[in-house]
Design an enzyme around this catalytic site. Sequence first.
Site, short mmCIF file in Angstrom:
data_model
loop_
_atom_site.label_atom_id
_atom_site.label_comp_id
_atom_site.label_asym_id
_atom_site.label_seq_id
_atom_site.Cartn_x
_atom_site.Cartn_y
_atom_site.Cartn_z
N LYS A 53 0.81 -1.22 0.00
CA LYS A 53 0.00 0.00 0.00
C LYS A 53 0.85 1.27 0.00
CE LYS A 53 -3.94 -2.19 2.19
NZ LYS A 53 -4.81 -2.22 1.00
N GLY A 54 2.01 1.23 0.67
CA GLY A 54 2.88 2.41 0.70
C GLY A 54 3.38 2.73 -0.70
N ASN A 56 2.18 1.62 -3.61
CA ASN A 56 1.06 1.93 -4.51
C ASN A 56 0.59 3.38 -4.36
OD1 ASN A 56 1.07 -0.75 -5.21
ND2 ASN A 56 -0.77 -1.29 -4.05
N GLU A 151 0.18 -1.25 6.99
CA GLU A 151 1.01 -2.41 6.67
C GLU A 151 2.41 -2.27 7.30
OE1 GLU A 151 -1.02 -4.09 2.55
OE2 GLU A 151 0.85 -2.97 2.40
N SER A 222 -18.27 0.88 -5.44
CA SER A 222 -19.12 1.41 -6.52
C SER A 222 -20.21 2.35 -5.99
CB SER A 222 -19.76 0.26 -7.30
OG SER A 222 -20.50 -0.55 -6.41
N ASP A 245 -10.81 -5.24 -12.33
CA ASP A 245 -10.09 -5.69 -11.14
C ASP A 245 -10.06 -4.50 -10.18
OD1 ASP A 245 -8.28 -6.49 -9.22
OD2 ASP A 245 -6.56 -6.59 -10.58
N ASP A 251 -6.01 2.58 -3.16
CA ASP A 251 -4.68 3.20 -3.21
C ASP A 251 -4.69 4.39 -4.19
OD1 ASP A 251 -3.69 1.37 -1.40
OD2 ASP A 251 -3.01 -0.02 -2.94
P1 ADP Z 1 -10.62 -0.24 -1.30
O1 ADP Z 1 -9.92 -0.64 -2.55
O2 ADP Z 1 -9.69 0.30 -0.24
O3 ADP Z 1 -11.58 -1.28 -0.76
P2 ADP Z 1 -12.89 1.13 -2.47
O4 ADP Z 1 -13.27 -0.16 -3.09
O5 ADP Z 1 -13.87 1.80 -1.59
O6 ADP Z 1 -11.50 1.04 -1.67
O7 ADP Z 1 -12.50 2.10 -3.67
C1 ADP Z 1 -12.02 3.41 -3.50
C2 ADP Z 1 -12.76 4.35 -4.40
O8 ADP Z 1 -12.55 3.97 -5.77
C3 ADP Z 1 -14.28 4.34 -4.20
O9 ADP Z 1 -14.66 5.26 -3.19
C4 ADP Z 1 -14.77 4.76 -5.57
O10 ADP Z 1 -14.72 6.16 -5.70
C5 ADP Z 1 -13.75 4.12 -6.51
N1 ADP Z 1 -14.25 2.80 -6.92
C6 ADP Z 1 -13.98 1.59 -6.38
N2 ADP Z 1 -14.67 0.60 -7.00
C7 ADP Z 1 -15.40 1.20 -7.97
C8 ADP Z 1 -16.32 0.75 -8.97
N3 ADP Z 1 -16.65 -0.56 -9.08
N4 ADP Z 1 -16.86 1.66 -9.80
C9 ADP Z 1 -16.55 2.98 -9.70
N5 ADP Z 1 -15.71 3.47 -8.78
C10 ADP Z 1 -15.13 2.60 -7.92
#
Ligand code: ADP
Length: 304
Positions: A53-54, A56, A151, A222, A245, A251
């Site tokens: 994570k760091g 990235n 981490e 999402s 993915d 990050d």
């Molecule tokens: P993490 O990867 O730490 O679980 P998130 O899944 O919440 O974090 O993703 C971080 C941000 O990236 C979300 O707040 C959103 O803005 C964007 N994002 C993540 N997944 C999607 C997706 N399927 N569609 C659109 N934006 C997304």
Amino acid sequence: MVDPSLPSDRAAIEFDVVVLGSLNVDLVARTPRLPRPGETVIGSSFTQVAGGKGLNQAVAASRAGASVALVGAVGDDDAGVFLRQVVRAEGIDDRWLETVPGVPTGRALITVDDDAENVIVVVPGANAWEDDALGDDSPLPYGRVTLAQLEVPQSAVARGFASARAIGSITVLNPAPAAQLMPALVARCDLVVPNEHELELLGGAEEVERLGIERLIVTEGSNGVTWFTHGTTHHHDAFVVTPVDTTGAGDAFCGNLCAEVAAGLPLDEAIRYATAAGALATTTAGAVPSLPHRHDVDEYLRRA
Ligand code: ADP
């Protein structure tokens, strides 16, 4: 809304963003579906890439146009040499990246299925450093914003944030992987950026506010982003994309958020930018390869 204010002594600042965190070599397998405990599934592909994570988030901030230093540690092995090359190739300052003798470089074992869900095991290795990279006699470099994750040991982050705050840096914690926070660390966070699962372990938004953290930004995949500042709730919907993915979305969000806050953007505008970067990161496989460059995000927002 009160935004994080920039420190007044700009002349003393060396970097836009200082990232305090982990570096791993990611071993990534793709499978039709994730295995259950005790089950073996046959994978369809395998890749070995730079991660942690760091690293990235440092790459994300650098690609967003920020000047970045990465404070961390690798082992004295081939993986450590490889990661340092990646850091340099991304234009990130590696003078605070220690090589720790006799320990392996961190590794992450990542499995991604056809629905873009993932499971991850992290073996910290050199990332479990505490005093080598961040002893009391080796202060952090100056940054407008100092960004850390979990981490690396919380005590190292708490000490790093104390020294960052002493020089007027804005401290941003992405509490990932999910954990409860030690009080010394909570007291030193200007902004906390968990996803929904990480927020649950922190006890929910009200508990975080009760702990005295005034700015909380919750990423909701999402569903977008909800943030809380001084008792007020705000929301930004996610941008609509077709995810391949989701590794690296958080990050991308954190690195871009910090780059934009360091550039002086108001918090709501920085969040909008980071939301677009997070969405774009889901449209390409892997973590580092999926982190967008500034022109990609600018172009996407122009058309959005
Ligand atoms: P993490 O990867 O730490 O679980 P998130 O899944 O919440 O974090 O993703 C971080 C941000 O990236 C979300 O707040 C959103 O803005 C964007 N994002 C993540 N997944 C999607 C997706 N399927 N569609 C659109 N934006 C997304």
